[in-house]
Motif scaffolding. Structure first.
Motif, PDB file in Angstrom:
ATOM      1  N   HIS A   1       0.815  -0.920   0.059  1.00  0.00           N
ATOM      2  CA  HIS A   1       0.024  -0.218  -0.010  1.00  0.00           C
ATOM      3  C   HIS A   1       1.321   0.438   0.409  1.00  0.00           C
ATOM      4  CE1 HIS A   1      -3.250   2.201   0.829  1.00  0.00           C
ATOM      5  NE2 HIS A   1      -3.371   2.765   1.726  1.00  0.00           N
ATOM      6  N   LEU A   2       1.474   1.441   0.704  1.00  0.00           N
ATOM      7  CA  LEU A   2       2.948   2.243   0.512  1.00  0.00           C
ATOM      8  C   LEU A   2       3.798   2.506  -0.380  1.00  0.00           C
ATOM      9  CD1 LEU A   2       3.953   4.640   3.239  1.00  0.00           C
ATOM     10  CD2 LEU A   2       5.924   3.603   3.106  1.00  0.00           C
ATOM     11  N   ILE A   3       3.994   1.578  -0.835  1.00  0.00           N
ATOM     12  CA  ILE A   3       4.746   1.821  -2.384  1.00  0.00           C
ATOM     13  C   ILE A   3       3.856   2.169  -3.287  1.00  0.00           C
ATOM     14  CG2 ILE A   3       5.958   0.586  -3.997  1.00  0.00           C
ATOM     15  CD1 ILE A   3       7.023  -1.371  -0.963  1.00  0.00           C
ATOM     16  N   LEU A   4       2.652   1.599  -3.623  1.00  0.00           N
ATOM     17  CA  LEU A   4       1.852   1.800  -4.780  1.00  0.00           C
ATOM     18  C   LEU A   4       0.968   3.170  -4.215  1.00  0.00           C
ATOM     19  CD1 LEU A   4       0.304  -1.446  -5.443  1.00  0.00           C
ATOM     20  CD2 LEU A   4       2.286   0.461  -6.259  1.00  0.00           C
ATOM     21  N   ASN A   5       0.724   3.558  -3.108  1.00  0.00           N
ATOM     22  CA  ASN A   5       0.495   5.194  -3.397  1.00  0.00           C
ATOM     23  C   ASN A   5       1.020   6.362  -2.504  1.00  0.00           C
ATOM     24  OD1 ASN A   5      -2.554   3.795  -3.895  1.00  0.00           O
ATOM     25  ND2 ASN A   5      -2.161   2.573  -1.821  1.00  0.00           N
ATOM     26  N   TYR A   6       1.849   5.876  -2.614  1.00  0.00           N
ATOM     27  CA  TYR A   6       2.849   7.077  -1.728  1.00  0.00           C
ATOM     28  C   TYR A   6       3.889   6.987  -2.326  1.00  0.00           C
ATOM     29  CZ  TYR A   6      -0.715   7.119   1.426  1.00  0.00           C
ATOM     30  OH  TYR A   6      -2.346   7.493   1.781  1.00  0.00           O
ATOM     31  N   ASP A   7       4.499   8.386  -2.125  1.00  0.00           N
ATOM     32  CA  ASP A   7       5.793   9.256  -2.794  1.00  0.00           C
ATOM     33  C   ASP A   7       6.805  10.014  -1.692  1.00  0.00           C
ATOM     34  OD1 ASP A   7       5.687   8.849  -5.593  1.00  0.00           O
ATOM     35  OD2 ASP A   7       4.491  11.023  -5.778  1.00  0.00           O
ATOM     36  N   TYR A   8       7.944   9.577  -0.943  1.00  0.00           N
ATOM     37  CA  TYR A   8       8.736   9.596  -0.314  1.00  0.00           C
ATOM     38  C   TYR A   8       9.873  10.371   0.144  1.00  0.00           C
ATOM     39  CZ  TYR A   8      10.277   5.244  -0.627  1.00  0.00           C
ATOM     40  OH  TYR A   8      11.316   4.583  -0.637  1.00  0.00           O
ATOM     41  N   GLU A   9       9.937  11.448   0.579  1.00  0.00           N
ATOM     42  CA  GLU A   9      11.294  11.755   0.419  1.00  0.00           C
ATOM     43  C   GLU A   9      11.690  11.887   1.581  1.00  0.00           C
ATOM     44  OE1 GLU A   9      11.348  15.641  -0.783  1.00  0.00           O
ATOM     45  OE2 GLU A   9       9.200  16.412  -0.501  1.00  0.00           O
ATOM     46  N   LEU A  10      13.316  12.506   1.966  1.00  0.00           N
ATOM     47  CA  LEU A  10      14.421  12.314   2.850  1.00  0.00           C
ATOM     48  C   LEU A  10      14.126  13.966   3.566  1.00  0.00           C
ATOM     49  CD1 LEU A  10      17.559   9.851   2.702  1.00  0.00           C
ATOM     50  CD2 LEU A  10      15.308   9.822   4.397  1.00  0.00           C
TER      51      LEU A  10
END
Length: 141
Positions: A102-111
């Protein structure tokens, strides 16, 4: 799904939340020439076992590919072992896999800022690991 399980295995190896297991000997035990008397409390330090270079090559490095070659390891016990193996271990692994998907398919993240992993006795990041998470397609500057 196989590689996802490798990532989960490696995460549990480095970031296990159970640092030690306490057991009591049921009879005298001879371990490498030492006698451990019946009734002695024995503490297994899981983090030390998971970071043992004789058990895992480059133990301080996050390397999920190592699990492609390892099918079973007596030196990996994030859920305990034997008669007291956690009965919820498989549901925990499924929940982790569903969460990651769910996290990988629905969200982008940045440090927000980088940190260096510190692996003694448990893996943590020296400055934490602050990240920003955004629904896919809604990145804010």
């Amino acid at each position: 799904m196989e590689f996802c399980q490798s990532v989960i295995n490696e995460t549990l190896r480095l970031g296990n939340i159970v640092p030690r297991l306490w057991r009591k000997t049921l009879s005298d035990v001879n371990y490498k020439g030492y006698i451990i008397p019946q009734g002695t409390t024995v503490i297994t330090h899981i983090a030390a076992m998971h970071l043992d270079p004789s058990a895992f090559e480059n133990p301080n490095i996050f390397d999920p590919w190592r699990w492609q070659a390892i099918k079973k390891s007596n030196n990996w016990m994030p859920f305990g072992g034997g008669a007291r193996h956690c009965i919820g271990s498989e549901i925990a692994r499924i929940e982790i896999a569903v969460f990651l998907r769910h996290l990988i398919l629905n969200y982008d993240y940045e440090l927000v800022e980088s940190g260096q992993p510190v692996a003694s006795p448990l893996v943590k990041f020296s400055t934490g690991l602050p990240i920003r998470i955004h629904p896919i397609g809604k990145m804010n500057p």
